[in-house]
Design a protein around this motif. Sequence first.
Motif, PDB file in Angstrom:
ATOM      1  N   ARG A  36      75.413  26.453 -65.624  1.00  7.45           N
ATOM      2  CA  ARG A  36      76.236  26.457 -64.665  1.00  7.45           C
ATOM      3  C   ARG A  36      75.743  27.297 -63.646  1.00  7.45           C
ATOM      4  NH1 ARG A  36      80.682  30.307 -66.601  1.00  7.45           N
ATOM      5  NH2 ARG A  36      79.216  31.114 -68.144  1.00  7.45           N
ATOM      6  N   SER A  37      74.689  27.980 -63.484  1.00  4.38           N
ATOM      7  CA  SER A  37      74.095  28.729 -62.387  1.00  4.38           C
ATOM      8  C   SER A  37      73.889  27.611 -61.505  1.00  4.38           C
ATOM      9  CB  SER A  37      73.055  29.758 -62.642  1.00  4.38           C
ATOM     10  OG  SER A  37      72.169  29.073 -63.397  1.00  4.38           O
ATOM     11  N   GLY A  38      72.975  26.769 -61.873  1.00  5.10           N
ATOM     12  CA  GLY A  38      72.637  25.606 -61.045  1.00  5.10           C
ATOM     13  C   GLY A  38      73.768  24.604 -60.325  1.00  5.10           C
ATOM     14  N   VAL A  39      75.007  24.643 -60.917  1.00  8.94           N
ATOM     15  CA  VAL A  39      76.142  24.030 -60.460  1.00  8.94           C
ATOM     16  C   VAL A  39      76.666  24.583 -59.524  1.00  8.94           C
ATOM     17  CG1 VAL A  39      78.451  23.122 -61.040  1.00  8.94           C
ATOM     18  CG2 VAL A  39      76.598  22.713 -62.614  1.00  8.94           C
ATOM     19  N   TYR A  40      76.756  25.958 -59.432  1.00  8.95           N
ATOM     20  CA  TYR A  40      77.401  27.174 -58.313  1.00  8.95           C
ATOM     21  C   TYR A  40      76.331  27.321 -57.288  1.00  8.95           C
ATOM     22  CZ  TYR A  40      81.244  27.593 -61.670  1.00  8.95           C
ATOM     23  OH  TYR A  40      82.378  27.568 -62.540  1.00  8.95           O
ATOM     24  N   TYR A  41      75.213  27.136 -57.465  1.00  8.80           N
ATOM     25  CA  TYR A  41      74.038  27.966 -56.496  1.00  8.80           C
ATOM     26  C   TYR A  41      74.119  26.901 -55.237  1.00  8.80           C
ATOM     27  CZ  TYR A  41      69.629  28.746 -54.352  1.00  8.80           C
ATOM     28  OH  TYR A  41      68.756  28.988 -53.536  1.00  8.80           O
ATOM     29  N   ARG A  42      74.080  27.495 -53.929  1.00  9.69           N
ATOM     30  CA  ARG A  42      74.094  27.024 -52.921  1.00  9.69           C
ATOM     31  C   ARG A  42      72.861  27.455 -52.046  1.00  9.69           C
ATOM     32  NH1 ARG A  42      76.502  23.608 -54.861  1.00  9.69           N
ATOM     33  NH2 ARG A  42      78.881  23.335 -54.946  1.00  9.69           N
ATOM     34  N   SER A  43      71.940  26.767 -51.672  1.00 12.44           N
ATOM     35  CA  SER A  43      70.674  27.186 -51.037  1.00 12.44           C
ATOM     36  C   SER A  43      71.051  27.830 -49.782  1.00 12.44           C
ATOM     37  CB  SER A  43      69.606  26.393 -50.973  1.00 12.44           C
ATOM     38  OG  SER A  43      70.128  25.286 -50.277  1.00 12.44           O
ATOM     39  N   VAL A  44      70.406  28.798 -49.458  1.00  9.44           N
ATOM     40  CA  VAL A  44      70.198  29.327 -47.999  1.00  9.44           C
ATOM     41  C   VAL A  44      69.043  29.316 -47.297  1.00  9.44           C
ATOM     42  CG1 VAL A  44      70.627  31.736 -46.892  1.00  9.44           C
ATOM     43  CG2 VAL A  44      71.861  31.266 -49.110  1.00  9.44           C
ATOM     44  N   PRO A  45      69.372  28.865 -46.034  1.00  7.49           N
ATOM     45  CA  PRO A  45      67.934  28.696 -45.221  1.00  7.49           C
ATOM     46  C   PRO A  45      67.316  29.604 -44.798  1.00  7.49           C
ATOM     47  CG  PRO A  45      70.121  28.215 -43.846  1.00  7.49           C
ATOM     48  CD  PRO A  45      70.524  28.344 -45.312  1.00  7.49           C
ATOM     49  N   GLN A  46      66.077  29.702 -44.613  1.00  8.44           N
ATOM     50  CA  GLN A  46      65.320  30.757 -44.368  1.00  8.44           C
ATOM     51  C   GLN A  46      65.345  31.148 -42.871  1.00  8.44           C
ATOM     52  OE1 GLN A  46      63.062  32.718 -46.107  1.00  8.44           O
ATOM     53  NE2 GLN A  46      63.925  31.886 -48.142  1.00  8.44           N
ATOM     54  N   SER A  47      65.355  32.329 -42.567  1.00 12.51           N
ATOM     55  CA  SER A  47      65.383  32.698 -41.195  1.00 12.51           C
ATOM     56  C   SER A  47      64.085  32.170 -40.382  1.00 12.51           C
ATOM     57  CB  SER A  47      65.554  34.195 -41.049  1.00 12.51           C
ATOM     58  OG  SER A  47      64.449  35.105 -41.476  1.00 12.51           O
ATOM     59  N   GLU A  48      64.178  32.292 -39.165  1.00 13.98           N
ATOM     60  CA  GLU A  48      62.887  31.870 -38.278  1.00 13.98           C
ATOM     61  C   GLU A  48      61.836  32.884 -38.366  1.00 13.98           C
ATOM     62  OE1 GLU A  48      61.985  29.450 -36.459  1.00 13.98           O
ATOM     63  OE2 GLU A  48      63.624  28.365 -37.364  1.00 13.98           O
ATOM     64  N   ALA A  49      62.312  34.156 -38.507  1.00 11.84           N
ATOM     65  CA  ALA A  49      61.147  35.239 -38.708  1.00 11.84           C
ATOM     66  C   ALA A  49      60.589  35.329 -40.052  1.00 11.84           C
ATOM     67  CB  ALA A  49      62.107  36.716 -38.951  1.00 11.84           C
TER      68      ALA A  49
END
Length: 85
Positions: A33-46
């Motif tokens: 289920r964790s893979g279904v709910y996971y939404r990736s967050v883009p990395q910051s420029e820093a």
Amino acid sequence: LCSVGRDQRRQMIDPKRARLPIIRQCTLLRLNRSGVYYRSVPQSEANLELMRLIDAQFLETPYYGSRQMTWHLRRLGHEVGRKRV
């Protein structure tokens, strides 16, 4: 089901289906289920900039550990800690 990839099985999940809860859909499709709910967050420029610097330095000095890499980044003017490296 074995010949179907994980990404394809994840697309089969229908969260709006009232008769079959997500937990049951995941069980039937053999997904966590964790893979279904996971939404990736883009990395910051820093972070991306630090990763580029670390990669470049690592190609020159692959024997640098986290402490030496931290010192190297600090010499370049980046305020980073060892755990971030």
